[in-house]
Enzyme design. Structure first.
Site, PDB file in Angstrom:
ATOM      1  N   GLU A 153      37.583  33.997  47.193  1.00  0.00           N
ATOM      2  CA  GLU A 153      36.738  33.783  46.015  1.00  0.00           C
ATOM      3  C   GLU A 153      35.805  32.605  46.303  1.00  0.00           C
ATOM      4  OE1 GLU A 153      34.602  33.938  43.083  1.00  0.00           O
ATOM      5  OE2 GLU A 153      36.229  35.406  42.939  1.00  0.00           O
ATOM      6  N   ASP A 213      30.587  42.343  42.060  1.00  0.00           N
ATOM      7  CA  ASP A 213      29.225  42.227  41.529  1.00  0.00           C
ATOM      8  C   ASP A 213      28.463  43.515  41.832  1.00  0.00           C
ATOM      9  OD1 ASP A 213      26.550  41.578  40.967  1.00  0.00           O
ATOM     10  OD2 ASP A 213      26.860  39.478  41.509  1.00  0.00           O
TER      11      ASP A 213
END
Length: 203
Positions: A59, A108
């Site tokens: 992340e 995303d």
């Protein structure tokens, strides 16, 4: 939390990781990777439910890393290791055939046409993932964006490394057993978008 706990869990990528299981005290026989774990809800729940497995999480956003660290400390998780950066860096550092599963949950979507090539799922990335996944390993992909689901399926179906074993709509409309939803999924459901849960198998 980030300053104190992250150094203990962060993966050293300054050199190749020849024996990734040795990054964990119990040297697990199963290693899994979650790409872009967001707030860490799913990764923490998975690690808590399967203490005998080792979990790698990637992340790039510090807020997400901090939230996962809170869960790691709360539950005393010893089977989580973190790369606070681009997942491709960790994937390229891992040895062949070391992962028994990979999760890519609500990545995303880069919805603008000129940005779609930035999507994580691409032909080259699938080849990089295939190298580090064992034959029979699952690649789990969840999204609430129809266009990204179609984009991903198109690339999986032309990949020599993966197959899609679904037989009916229930196979992609039903979450996986033991599924713990993410905040992104909760937002999608509130806004009336129905997620899909796609499972691909490393050939």
């Amino acid at each position: 939390m980030v300053e104190n706990l992250l150094p203990c869990l962060q993966i050293d990528l300054s050199r190749p990781i020849d024996l990734p299981a040795e990054l964990f005290s119990n040297r697990p026989s199963e290693l899994r990777l979650e790409i872009g774990f967001g707030g860490g809800e799913h990764l923490a729940a998975d690690a808590l439910a399967h203490p005998g497995r080792g979990f790698f999480g990637c992340e790039p956003f510090v807020n997400g890393v901090a939230k996962l660290l809170v869960e790691v400390e709360r539950f005393g998780l010893e089977n989580v290791r973190i790369h606070p950066g681009d997942a491709g860096e960790l994937i390229d550092a891992l040895p062949d055939n070391c992962l028994s599963g990979v999760c890519l949950l609500y990545p995303d979507p880069w919805p603008k046409r000129r940005h779609k090539e930035r999507r994580f799922v691409s032909d080259p990335m699938l080849a990089r993932l295939a190298r580090v996944m064992r034959p029979g390993a699952e690649l789990r992909f969840a999204t609430d964006i129809d266009d990204y689901a179609g984009w991903t399926l198109a690339r999986i179906l032309r990949s020599p490394d993966f197959l899609w074993p679904a037989r009916s709509a229930q196979d992609w409309l039903t979450p996986w057993e033991g599924w713990v939803g993410t905040r992104y999924e909760a937002k999608a459901l509130r806004e009336g978008r129905r997620p899909v849960y796609l499972t691909f198998i490393r050939r």
